[in-house]
Design a protein around this motif. Structure first.
Motif, short mmCIF file in Angstrom:
data_model
loop_
_atom_site.label_atom_id
_atom_site.label_comp_id
_atom_site.label_asym_id
_atom_site.label_seq_id
_atom_site.Cartn_x
_atom_site.Cartn_y
_atom_site.Cartn_z
N UNK A 133 96.86 19.86 17.29
CA UNK A 133 98.29 19.49 17.06
C UNK A 133 98.46 19.80 15.72
N UNK A 134 97.62 19.89 14.63
CA UNK A 134 98.09 20.32 13.36
C UNK A 134 97.80 21.69 13.09
N UNK A 135 98.48 22.03 11.87
CA UNK A 135 98.50 23.44 11.29
C UNK A 135 98.53 23.08 9.60
N UNK A 136 97.09 23.56 9.05
CA UNK A 136 97.08 22.98 7.74
C UNK A 136 96.64 24.40 7.15
N UNK A 137 96.66 24.34 5.81
CA UNK A 137 96.35 25.53 5.00
C UNK A 137 94.53 25.13 4.59
N UNK A 138 94.11 26.16 4.19
CA UNK A 138 92.38 25.99 3.92
C UNK A 138 92.41 24.95 2.87
N UNK A 139 93.46 24.85 1.92
CA UNK A 139 93.11 23.76 0.73
C UNK A 139 93.66 22.28 0.89
N UNK A 140 94.12 22.18 2.37
CA UNK A 140 94.41 20.86 2.67
C UNK A 140 93.32 20.15 3.49
N UNK A 141 92.18 20.86 3.77
CA UNK A 141 91.11 20.11 4.25
C UNK A 141 90.12 19.55 3.16
N UNK A 147 91.06 24.90 -4.03
CA UNK A 147 91.16 26.44 -3.38
C UNK A 147 92.57 26.78 -3.18
N UNK A 148 93.15 27.80 -3.67
CA UNK A 148 94.26 28.33 -3.68
C UNK A 148 94.36 29.23 -2.47
N UNK A 149 94.32 28.69 -1.34
CA UNK A 149 94.34 29.33 0.13
C UNK A 149 94.96 28.54 1.03
N UNK A 150 96.22 28.96 1.74
CA UNK A 150 96.64 30.53 1.80
C UNK A 150 97.24 31.06 0.68
N UNK A 151 97.57 30.02 -0.23
CA UNK A 151 98.36 30.56 -1.15
C UNK A 151 99.83 30.74 -0.95
N UNK A 152 100.39 30.16 0.13
CA UNK A 152 101.74 30.27 0.38
C UNK A 152 102.06 28.70 0.77
N UNK A 153 103.32 28.52 0.56
CA UNK A 153 103.70 26.96 0.95
C UNK A 153 103.52 26.48 2.14
N UNK A 154 102.35 25.66 2.63
CA UNK A 154 102.23 25.48 4.03
C UNK A 154 103.62 24.43 4.42
N UNK A 155 103.96 23.54 3.43
CA UNK A 155 105.23 22.63 4.01
C UNK A 155 106.49 23.45 4.42
N UNK A 156 106.63 24.72 3.73
CA UNK A 156 107.69 25.59 4.38
C UNK A 156 107.01 26.15 5.54
N UNK A 157 105.97 26.73 5.71
CA UNK A 157 105.61 27.38 6.90
C UNK A 157 105.81 26.44 7.85
N UNK A 158 105.20 25.19 7.95
CA UNK A 158 105.29 24.28 8.67
C UNK A 158 106.67 24.00 9.42
N UNK A 159 107.82 24.01 8.50
CA UNK A 159 109.05 23.77 8.51
C UNK A 159 109.55 24.92 9.36
N UNK A 160 109.49 26.11 8.90
CA UNK A 160 109.92 27.34 9.50
C UNK A 160 109.53 27.58 10.98
#
Length: 273
Positions: A133-141, A147-160
């Motif tokens: 159910x979740x989609x998280x960036x590496x740094x959110x675990x 860790x700066x990974x994946x180095x793009x805004x996950x909030x915007x990615x999930x919104x898009x």
């Protein structure tokens, strides 16, 4: 698991990637998967084969860390079964599925084709694996806030991604070109071509470099020659692409089209006429 994804090219490389001689990853049930972990490769280029060699040869891991790798042209490489408990988010490995986008997004940006492919892949996986159910960036675990990974805004990615799902299928962006894989003497190359009016177009310099051909750029006529032969090239984003058969002839290679995998297979030998 069915990995036919509408509007996306998926290459199944699970059986061909380097693996450790003795070590093997553990296994889990699909219902154990709770999230998709987004990564970037932190390299400006790369391939599943290169990542697997590093993970096995340098890190001593059983195999490649990621379940899927998405190249800049949007081609999705299937690297591990979802049931595989690979190493990519530490103590969360048992419940996370790893998706890596090729690129160093500290200095680069994901391509539209990569983001489109990631959207389609995640949508497909969430149908196949309802517990994811979740989609998280590496740094959110847990344990990876540094860790700066994946180095793009996950909030915007999930919104898009949410907005993407709300669009009718016919209004979702479609790739402008259908990518094709390229192999030379049985080894898959890290570059891809595309179909143009039913003809496979291959990146001239990349293929010629691997095959040992000489590439010349004739500035006066804006032409490309390979081993002294003119090609009917097309320039895309500053790079020359030529029909597979023309390029193969210039390089002294045989060429074969594999419809099932959308792969141009090049091999040494006499060129078929």
């Amino acid at each position: 698991m069915n990995m036919t994804i509408s509007g996306a090219r998926v290459m199944d490389v699970r059986a061909s990637l380097p693996r450790h001689k003795t070590l093997r990853y553990g296994r889990r049930k699909l219902t154990d998967i709770r999230s998709a972990a987004m990564h970037h490769s932190a390299t400006k280029s790369g391939s599943p084969e290169a990542f697997a060699r590093y993970h096995v040869g340098t890190n001593g891991w059983p195999g490649i860390a990621y379940h899927f790798v998405i190249q800049k042209d949007g081609v999705i490489y299937w690297c591990n079964d979802p049931e595989t408990i690979s190493y990519h988010v530490g103590n969360s490995n048992r419940h996370a599925l790893g998706i890596c986008l090729v690129g160093d997004f500290r200095t680069q940006k994901p391509t539209p084709a990569q983001l489109e492919a990631a959207n389609r892949l995640i949508q497909h996986l969430q149908v196949q694996i309802p517990t994811m159910k979740q989609v998280l960036g590496h740094q959110e675990y847990p344990g990876y806030a540094w860790k700066n990974c994946p180095a793009f805004p996950m909030g915007k990615f999930r919104s898009d991604y949410s907005q993407y799902l709300q669009k009718p299928v016919e209004k979702r962006d479609k790739p402008q070109q259908v990518p094709v894989a390229i192999s030379l003497n049985g080894s898959l190359l890290s570059v891809t071509g595309f179909l143009k009016d039913g003809v496979s177009m291959l990146p001239v310099r990349a293929v010629a470099n691997v095959a040992g051909g000489k590439v010349e750029w004739i500035a006066a006529t804006q032409d490309v020659r390979v081993n002294g032969k003119d090609l009917d090239e097309t320039i895309v984003s500053g790079s020359a692409y030529a029909p597979a058969r023309e390029l193969a002839t210039a390089l002294g290679l045989q060429v074969e089209w594999d419809q099932a995998s959308y792969t141009v297979k090049l091999s040494k030998g006499c060129v078929a006429t």
